[in-house]
Design a protein around this motif. Sequence first.
Motif, mmCIF file in Angstrom:
data_model
loop_
_atom_site.group_PDB
_atom_site.id
_atom_site.type_symbol
_atom_site.label_atom_id
_atom_site.label_comp_id
_atom_site.label_asym_id
_atom_site.label_seq_id
_atom_site.Cartn_x
_atom_site.Cartn_y
_atom_site.Cartn_z
ATOM 1 N N TYR A 191 0.853 -1.186 0.000
ATOM 2 C CA TYR A 191 0.000 0.000 0.000
ATOM 3 C C TYR A 191 0.889 1.236 0.000
ATOM 4 O O TYR A 191 1.828 1.334 0.803
ATOM 5 C CB TYR A 191 -0.905 0.003 1.239
ATOM 6 N N SER A 192 0.609 2.162 -0.893
ATOM 7 C CA SER A 192 1.352 3.421 -0.936
ATOM 8 C C SER A 192 0.727 4.404 0.038
ATOM 9 O O SER A 192 -0.436 4.798 -0.113
ATOM 10 C CB SER A 192 1.324 4.012 -2.347
ATOM 11 N N LEU A 193 1.495 4.772 1.049
ATOM 12 C CA LEU A 193 1.015 5.742 2.029
ATOM 13 C C LEU A 193 1.129 7.160 1.483
ATOM 14 O O LEU A 193 0.343 8.030 1.840
ATOM 15 C CB LEU A 193 1.806 5.612 3.327
ATOM 16 N N SER A 194 2.139 7.372 0.656
ATOM 17 C CA SER A 194 2.325 8.662 -0.012
ATOM 18 C C SER A 194 3.163 8.407 -1.268
ATOM 19 O O SER A 194 3.459 7.261 -1.599
ATOM 20 C CB SER A 194 3.032 9.661 0.915
ATOM 21 N N ILE A 231 6.244 8.872 -1.671
ATOM 22 C CA ILE A 231 7.591 8.386 -1.358
ATOM 23 C C ILE A 231 7.627 7.296 -0.280
ATOM 24 O O ILE A 231 8.687 6.784 0.044
ATOM 25 C CB ILE A 231 8.506 9.550 -0.916
ATOM 26 N N LEU A 232 6.473 6.913 0.254
ATOM 27 C CA LEU A 232 6.438 5.958 1.359
ATOM 28 C C LEU A 232 5.433 4.844 1.071
ATOM 29 O O LEU A 232 4.292 5.113 0.690
ATOM 30 C CB LEU A 232 6.047 6.684 2.653
ATOM 31 N N SER A 233 5.863 3.585 1.239
ATOM 32 C CA SER A 233 4.955 2.462 1.018
ATOM 33 C C SER A 233 5.116 1.436 2.136
ATOM 34 O O SER A 233 6.153 1.342 2.785
ATOM 35 C CB SER A 233 5.215 1.807 -0.339
ATOM 36 N N LEU A 248 14.366 8.016 -0.923
ATOM 37 C CA LEU A 248 15.208 9.102 -0.433
ATOM 38 C C LEU A 248 15.585 10.076 -1.536
ATOM 39 O O LEU A 248 15.749 11.268 -1.299
ATOM 40 C CB LEU A 248 16.483 8.549 0.201
ATOM 41 N N GLY A 249 15.756 9.570 -2.722
ATOM 42 C CA GLY A 249 16.118 10.381 -3.885
ATOM 43 C C GLY A 249 15.546 9.729 -5.132
ATOM 44 O O GLY A 249 14.782 8.767 -5.049
ATOM 45 N N LEU A 250 15.954 10.224 -6.287
ATOM 46 C CA LEU A 250 15.429 9.706 -7.542
ATOM 47 C C LEU A 250 15.692 8.203 -7.690
ATOM 48 O O LEU A 250 14.824 7.459 -8.113
ATOM 49 C CB LEU A 250 16.035 10.471 -8.723
ATOM 50 N N ASN A 251 16.881 7.739 -7.325
ATOM 51 C CA ASN A 251 17.252 6.331 -7.474
ATOM 52 C C ASN A 251 17.680 5.685 -6.163
ATOM 53 O O ASN A 251 18.382 4.675 -6.169
ATOM 54 C CB ASN A 251 18.396 6.192 -8.488
ATOM 55 N N THR A 252 17.290 6.242 -5.035
ATOM 56 C CA THR A 252 17.724 5.751 -3.732
ATOM 57 C C THR A 252 16.514 5.451 -2.849
ATOM 58 O O THR A 252 15.594 6.258 -2.765
ATOM 59 C CB THR A 252 18.624 6.793 -3.036
ATOM 60 N N HIS A 253 16.557 4.264 -2.207
ATOM 61 C CA HIS A 253 15.470 3.846 -1.325
ATOM 62 C C HIS A 253 16.039 3.312 -0.027
ATOM 63 O O HIS A 253 17.115 2.715 -0.003
ATOM 64 C CB HIS A 253 14.625 2.747 -1.976
ATOM 65 N N LEU A 254 15.294 3.494 1.035
ATOM 66 C CA LEU A 254 15.620 2.931 2.340
ATOM 67 C C LEU A 254 14.427 2.079 2.762
ATOM 68 O O LEU A 254 13.282 2.539 2.724
ATOM 69 C CB LEU A 254 15.866 4.038 3.365
#
Length: 92
Positions: free
Chosen positions: A10-13, A15-17, A55-61
């Motif tokens: 589920y996509s919370l926003s 940038i956040l899932s 976090l950025g265009l190609n970066t995820h945490l």
Amino acid sequence: YRGVSTNASYSLSRILSLSAGLSWNEQQPEDTSSDIAFVDGSEEWNFNLGVRRQLGLNTHLSFDYTYTDRQSDNAFDEYKENRFILTLSFDL
């Protein structure tokens, strides 16, 4: 060997899932009449919950939690496990 699994995200926003999953697996020897079995019977439940943030265009945490409960005919193959995983990923 039998198993069932289900996963949802589920996509919370933008940038956040959030993701979650549940699975069950069972393994039973085909010939139980023999005293010698090459495969021990087992049953395993897995539950996972995770959150991923861009976090950025190609970066995820991402941060994931997994709980495993395994029961087996072999007492040395039984366990319960809590696992936490923190992952930083870069897409090239």
